[in-house]
Design a protein around this motif. Structure first.
Motif, PDB file in Angstrom:
ATOM      1  N   HIS A  94       0.815  -1.211   0.000  1.00 59.57           N
ATOM      2  CA  HIS A  94       0.000   0.000   0.000  1.00 59.57           C
ATOM      3  C   HIS A  94       0.855   1.271   0.000  1.00 59.57           C
ATOM      4  O   HIS A  94       0.732   2.116  -0.873  1.00 59.57           O
ATOM      5  CB  HIS A  94      -0.946  -0.008   1.218  1.00 59.57           C
ATOM      6  CG  HIS A  94      -1.933   1.121   1.201  1.00 59.57           C
ATOM      7  ND1 HIS A  94      -3.139   1.071   1.816  1.00 59.57           N
ATOM      8  CD2 HIS A  94      -1.885   2.341   0.611  1.00 59.57           C
ATOM      9  CE1 HIS A  94      -3.786   2.210   1.620  1.00 59.57           C
ATOM     10  NE2 HIS A  94      -3.042   2.990   0.898  1.00 59.57           N
ATOM     11  N   LEU A  95       1.755   1.375   0.982  1.00 62.18           N
ATOM     12  CA  LEU A  95       2.464   2.645   1.141  1.00 62.18           C
ATOM     13  C   LEU A  95       3.499   2.865   0.054  1.00 62.18           C
ATOM     14  O   LEU A  95       3.747   3.986  -0.369  1.00 62.18           O
ATOM     15  CB  LEU A  95       3.109   2.710   2.526  1.00 62.18           C
ATOM     16  CG  LEU A  95       2.113   2.631   3.688  1.00 62.18           C
ATOM     17  CD1 LEU A  95       2.828   2.677   5.024  1.00 62.18           C
ATOM     18  CD2 LEU A  95       1.098   3.782   3.607  1.00 62.18           C
ATOM     19  N   ARG A  96       4.089   1.765  -0.439  1.00 63.04           N
ATOM     20  CA  ARG A  96       5.124   1.932  -1.441  1.00 63.04           C
ATOM     21  C   ARG A  96       4.552   1.893  -2.850  1.00 63.04           C
ATOM     22  O   ARG A  96       4.857   2.724  -3.688  1.00 63.04           O
ATOM     23  CB  ARG A  96       6.155   0.811  -1.256  1.00 63.04           C
ATOM     24  CG  ARG A  96       7.468   1.054  -1.908  1.00 63.04           C
ATOM     25  CD  ARG A  96       8.392  -0.117  -1.627  1.00 63.04           C
ATOM     26  NE  ARG A  96       9.575   0.009  -2.422  1.00 63.04           N
ATOM     27  CZ  ARG A  96      10.638   0.706  -2.029  1.00 63.04           C
ATOM     28  NH1 ARG A  96      10.631   1.280  -0.848  1.00 63.04           N
ATOM     29  NH2 ARG A  96      11.674   0.813  -2.803  1.00 63.04           N
ATOM     30  N   LYS A  97       3.664   0.915  -3.087  1.00 62.39           N
ATOM     31  CA  LYS A  97       3.179   0.730  -4.458  1.00 62.39           C
ATOM     32  C   LYS A  97       1.741   1.200  -4.689  1.00 62.39           C
ATOM     33  O   LYS A  97       1.263   1.172  -5.818  1.00 62.39           O
ATOM     34  CB  LYS A  97       3.274  -0.753  -4.828  1.00 62.39           C
ATOM     35  CG  LYS A  97       4.693  -1.281  -4.826  1.00 62.39           C
ATOM     36  CD  LYS A  97       4.701  -2.730  -5.238  1.00 62.39           C
ATOM     37  CE  LYS A  97       6.098  -3.313  -5.204  1.00 62.39           C
ATOM     38  NZ  LYS A  97       6.036  -4.785  -5.238  1.00 62.39           N
ATOM     39  N   GLY A  98       1.060   1.584  -3.619  1.00 61.27           N
ATOM     40  CA  GLY A  98      -0.294   2.088  -3.812  1.00 61.27           C
ATOM     41  C   GLY A  98      -1.336   1.028  -4.080  1.00 61.27           C
ATOM     42  O   GLY A  98      -2.390   1.315  -4.638  1.00 61.27           O
ATOM     43  N   ARG A  99      -1.029  -0.227  -3.709  1.00 61.92           N
ATOM     44  CA  ARG A  99      -2.022  -1.291  -3.919  1.00 61.92           C
ATOM     45  C   ARG A  99      -2.624  -1.675  -2.581  1.00 61.92           C
ATOM     46  O   ARG A  99      -1.924  -2.051  -1.647  1.00 61.92           O
ATOM     47  CB  ARG A  99      -1.362  -2.511  -4.547  1.00 61.92           C
ATOM     48  CG  ARG A  99      -0.894  -2.246  -5.962  1.00 61.92           C
ATOM     49  CD  ARG A  99      -0.608  -3.524  -6.667  1.00 61.92           C
ATOM     50  NE  ARG A  99       0.568  -4.173  -6.107  1.00 61.92           N
ATOM     51  CZ  ARG A  99       1.511  -4.739  -6.860  1.00 61.92           C
ATOM     52  NH1 ARG A  99       1.409  -4.730  -8.177  1.00 61.92           N
ATOM     53  NH2 ARG A  99       2.542  -5.320  -6.308  1.00 61.92           N
TER      54      ARG A  99
END
Lengths: 124, 543
Positions: free
Chosen positions: B82-87
């Motif tokens: 989530h925080l790095r790749k936005g998934r």
């Protein structure tokens, strides 16, 4: 605390730090952060965006990420979504282009046509 | 200003803490540093989100994604994906029983969409240890306006007009209480905030103080100005360590900002607050016992009259308000009496914070408009009864409240309607029980509590709570006769009439309401010699 004005000044400053948590209809910058994006330098682009927004004190602009959009060739991709305007997608971004984009597009409202790879006409 | 592209809010309320939210927070900070995201992402510890059943809960902004039951082992995935790749990490999203599809944000969760958050407006949204975040959400604006633009009498008038009633249990009009204290003769007056929340199953004041301590400080300072008090006390329940820490920190910050102390907002008005920690007696939630305890005496209730409004702490005029009542004051000042009256019912305006516990799917902390029905609370917000069991009873108002059967599920939840139905709104405890419970066994459990907590000052309560327990115990041993039930009824009435304070007066409440609503359970135990739920028996008993 000596006056309501003093409180107001303090509040306006403090609001910028938590604006991110209010679900407002502001400008959104979305960075493609799939493996392809990261390999092409999307992290550096995003860091430049965040840094530039901070320098220009643009607390109402939200930066988020998304996964691979399928156009891995043109990564890093950056989308700009503003209420009432078509969505703009920039391709082959670099930290320098990102900073330029903030000044031109976000601050002055001038889309940098040269970097645009897609323009979604449905008004968001 | 430091700019972060994402804020991760970790619930540090007491219920999530029990489930390990602290180690989740530590793991998050560590992982974020490890992945080199420390400059972009801020981790904030915040107050209770309310969905305690699903804790530890974290919320990631700007997307407002709500993750449930997070363990330190999930943190790596959240940071990487989530925080790095936005998934979004789908497997950690909230899934309502009726919604097989996972939902992402608070607003989409049925648990929240039916609520109206006035008192809990900042709970789970701000860092309670940071006064700036409270100020960003219009904090202390109400106090500033009151001190600068209103006379004390006007403030009292506004609160009277709003119809705000005490949220501690009795439901006395707050404006009237302020008025009595303000007009009582005396140069020194006191304001006391009652945070001695002792009712089993109630933890709302604890979570309000943990999640938004400044709202209570602001409410207290406004009340103090209205009644003319220069000194205030918060009387805490001794076990509320986190609330005490948060409030201590909040008081310190308020003093540094000049929002407590001398000459607040340059108006010459001065007020400060002292913390007093109780030693664990249930009776000290009663206002006069509480006052005795602050004075260093035994926590025993006083005779009334004189009421605290004329002779309270150290014999001076004193106003005692509940935490939730005071937290309602700043929004009323900012939005007006008319706004407040538009929420809830005509005689009971505003919202009520409830703690949902027992056999309910979404146990936790909720805030709803007064007058919502018990059915809506249990089934629409609470998510119904888990494990395929059936609803048996709801106890409203804590142990001293009444027990309501399924036939009364449509009763509106406000002070007068619940009183008319034979129960009480009380402090907002809502304990739900399914059909695996035996009424007699439950009542016995409550009576054991009262037997232990009676202060022993007056005879009807000191003796009565023991005799009530013995009689109900006899029923649970399947040895009682119908004469015992009659004795139980007479004893209950006597205690209601003759006890000195609310403890003895309300201790028989669970007995009387269950006799009224579940007579068949009593009869089964006595006439047929069986416990329908299969809990009570003649053999295995504990004292």
């Amino acid at each position: 605390m000596k006056s309501l004005d003093e409180l107001k000044k303090l509040r306006e400053k403090a609001q910028e730090t938590i604006r991110l948590r209010e679900q407002t209809e502001g400008t959104k910058i979305i960075v493609g952060m799939g493996t392809c994006g990261i390999a092409a330098g999307a992290r550096e682009v995003m860091l430049a965006l965040v840094d530039e927004l901070q320098k220009k004190n643009l607390a109402d602009v939200v930066v988020t990420q998304t996964g691979c959009a399928g156009l891995c060739e043109k990564e890093p991709l950056v989308e700009v979504v503003r209420p009432g305007q078509p969505k703009i997608t920039y391709g082959y971004m670099t930290p320098e282009k990102a900073r330029q984009m903030i000044t031109s597009h976000i601050v002055n409202g001038q889309v940098i046509g040269e970097y645009v790879i897609a323009r979604e006409d449905t008004v968001s | 200003m430091e700019f972060f592209r994402s804020h991760v809010l970790v619930c540090s309320g007491v219920n999530c803490s029990f489930k390990g939210s602290r180690s989740v927070r530590n793991a998050l900070v560590e992982e974020i540093e490890k992945q080199g995201l420390g400059q972009e992402i801020k981790v904030v510890e915040t107050g209770c989100f309310g969905l305690c059943e699903e804790g530890p809960v974290i919320v990631v902004y700007p997307e407002a994604v709500h993750y449930c039951r997070v363990s330190p082992g999930d943190v790596g995935e959240i940071v990487e994906e989530h925080l790095r790749k936005g998934r979004i990490v789908n497997r950690l999203l909230y899934r309502g029983e009726a919604f097989p599809k996972a939902v992402q944000t608070w607003e989409q969760i049925d648990f929240y969409s039916r609520q109206k958050r006035v008192v809990l407006r900042n709970c789970g949204l701000i860092d309670p240890d940071n006064i700036d975040e409270y100020i960003a959400r219009d904090g202390y604006e109400a106090l500033g306006r009151v001190l600068r633009h209103l006379e004390p009498g006007e403030v009292i008038g506004l609160i009277k007009e709003s119809g705000l009633r005490g949220r501690g249990g009795a439901g006395f009009p707050a404006g009237l209480k302020w008025d009595f204290t303000a007009s009582a003769p005396g140069d020194q007056k006191y304001l006391i905030c009652n945070a001695d929340e002792g009712e089993p199953g109630t933890f709302k004041d604890r979570l309000i103080l943990e999640g938004d301590p400044h709202s209570v400080i602001e409410g207290m300072t406004i009340a103090a100005y209205a009644i003319g008090a220069s000194k205030g006390y918060i009387y805490f329940r001794g076990e509320y360590n986190l609330s005490i820490d948060r409030l201590t920190q909040a008081l310190k910050q308020a003093r540094e900002y000049g929002l407590l102390g001398e000459n607040i907002f340059g108006t010459g008005f001065g007020f400060d607050i002292e913390i007093k920690v109780g030693a664990g007696a249930y009776v000290c939630g009663e206002e006069t016992a509480l006052i005795n305890s602050i004075e260093g005496k035994r926590g025993e209730p006083r005779y009334k009259p004189p009421y605290p409004a004329s002779a309270g702490l150290w014999g001076k005029p004193t106003c005692v308000n509940n935490v939730e009542t005071l937290a309602n004051v700043p929004p009323i000042i900012l939005n007006g009496a008319e706004w407040f009256r538009s929420i809830g019912t005509e005689k009971c305006p505003g919202t009520k914070v409830f703690t949902l516990t027992g056999n309910i799917t979404n146990a936790g902390l909720i805030e709803v408009p007064m007058g919502i029905t018990l059915r809506e609370v249990i089934y629409d917000i609470g998510g119904g009864i888990p494990n395929g069991r059936k609803f048996k009873m709801a106890q409203t108002g804590g142990t001293s409240g009444g027990c309501l059967p399924g036939a009364l599920l449509d009763v509106p939840m406000d002070i007068d309607s619940l009183a008319a139905a034979g129960s009480a709104l009380g402090s907002g405890a809502l304990m739900i029980m399914d059909d695996s419970h035996c009424i007699i066994d439950v009542v016995k459990c409550f009576l054991q509590f009262f037997r232990h907590e009676s202060c022993g000052q007056c005879t009807p309560c000191r003796e009565g709570t023991w005799r009530l327990y013995e009689l109900v115990d006899k029923i649970s041993r399947l040895e009682a006769t119908m004469e015992d039930v009659e004795l139980l009824r007479r004893l209950s009435r006597t205690m209601e009439d003759a006890s000195l304070c609310a403890l003895g007066q309300t201790a028989p409440f669970p007995v009387l309401t269950t006799m009224r609503f579940f007579p068949e359970e009593y009869e089964a135990h006595i006439k047929k010699g069986v416990c329908p739920a299969g809990i009570c028996s003649a053999v295995s008993q504990t004292a």
